[in-house]
Design a protein around this motif. Structure first.
Motif, PDB file in Angstrom:
ATOM      1  N   ASN A  91     -26.986 -19.660 -16.236  1.00 23.59           N
ATOM      2  CA  ASN A  91     -26.675 -20.775 -15.354  1.00 23.59           C
ATOM      3  C   ASN A  91     -27.484 -21.980 -15.786  1.00 23.59           C
ATOM      4  OD1 ASN A  91     -24.954 -19.270 -13.784  1.00 23.59           O
ATOM      5  ND2 ASN A  91     -26.626 -18.505 -12.529  1.00 23.59           N
ATOM      6  N   HIS A  92     -26.803 -23.034 -16.095  1.00 17.19           N
ATOM      7  CA  HIS A  92     -27.474 -24.256 -16.515  1.00 17.19           C
ATOM      8  C   HIS A  92     -27.602 -25.193 -15.326  1.00 17.19           C
ATOM      9  CE1 HIS A  92     -27.352 -23.173 -20.728  1.00 17.19           C
ATOM     10  NE2 HIS A  92     -26.089 -22.826 -20.563  1.00 17.19           N
ATOM     11  N   TYR A  93     -28.570 -26.062 -15.405  1.00 18.06           N
ATOM     12  CA  TYR A  93     -28.816 -27.019 -14.332  1.00 18.06           C
ATOM     13  C   TYR A  93     -27.659 -28.002 -14.253  1.00 18.06           C
ATOM     14  CZ  TYR A  93     -30.740 -31.065 -11.997  1.00 18.06           C
ATOM     15  OH  TYR A  93     -30.937 -32.130 -11.160  1.00 18.06           O
ATOM     16  N   GLN A  94     -27.147 -28.202 -13.054  1.00 17.94           N
ATOM     17  CA  GLN A  94     -26.103 -29.191 -12.818  1.00 17.94           C
ATOM     18  C   GLN A  94     -26.736 -30.373 -12.101  1.00 17.94           C
ATOM     19  OE1 GLN A  94     -22.932 -29.004 -13.806  1.00 17.94           O
ATOM     20  NE2 GLN A  94     -23.230 -27.000 -14.711  1.00 17.94           N
ATOM     21  N   PRO A  95     -26.590 -31.579 -12.627  1.00 14.21           N
ATOM     22  CA  PRO A  95     -27.175 -32.722 -11.923  1.00 14.21           C
ATOM     23  C   PRO A  95     -26.457 -32.954 -10.597  1.00 14.21           C
ATOM     24  CG  PRO A  95     -25.853 -33.452 -13.789  1.00 14.21           C
ATOM     25  CD  PRO A  95     -25.904 -31.948 -13.850  1.00 14.21           C
ATOM     26  N   PRO A  96     -27.164 -33.437  -9.610  1.00 13.50           N
ATOM     27  CA  PRO A  96     -26.517 -33.657  -8.313  1.00 13.50           C
ATOM     28  C   PRO A  96     -25.474 -34.756  -8.413  1.00 13.50           C
ATOM     29  CG  PRO A  96     -28.731 -34.508  -8.321  1.00 13.50           C
ATOM     30  CD  PRO A  96     -28.555 -33.789  -9.616  1.00 13.50           C
ATOM     31  N   LEU A  97     -24.484 -34.655  -7.557  1.00 14.27           N
ATOM     32  CA  LEU A  97     -23.446 -35.667  -7.543  1.00 14.27           C
ATOM     33  C   LEU A  97     -24.006 -36.962  -6.961  1.00 14.27           C
ATOM     34  CD1 LEU A  97     -20.523 -33.482  -6.181  1.00 14.27           C
ATOM     35  CD2 LEU A  97     -20.918 -34.189  -8.530  1.00 14.27           C
TER      36      LEU A  97
END
Length: 67
Positions: free
Chosen positions: A32-38
């Motif tokens: 799982n890679h880090y997803q930047p916040p919307l």
């Protein structure tokens, strides 16, 4: 004392490298890679904090005038 037989090392290493590549690719695929916040539009945010419109003055002992 017998000598260490290194004749098969090259074959072992050369077959290990192509085998490790797909294994590592599969492991990286499942991480799982880090997803930047919307990003949110600030004008659409509602502020329902009861303390926001109020301003209070904090008096610290050191901020009082010297006598």
């Amino acid at each position: 004392m017998p000598q260490l037989d290194t004749s098969t090392w090259f074959t072992t290493i050369m077959t290990m490298l192509p085998t490790l590549y797909p294994i590592m690719q599969l492991k990286l695929l499942n991480t799982n890679h880090y997803q930047p916040p919307l990003t949110k539009n600030p004008s659409l945010q509602s502020h329902n904090n009861y303390w926001q419109p109020k301003w209070t003055k904090t008096c610290l002992p050191l901020s009082q005038p010297q006598q």
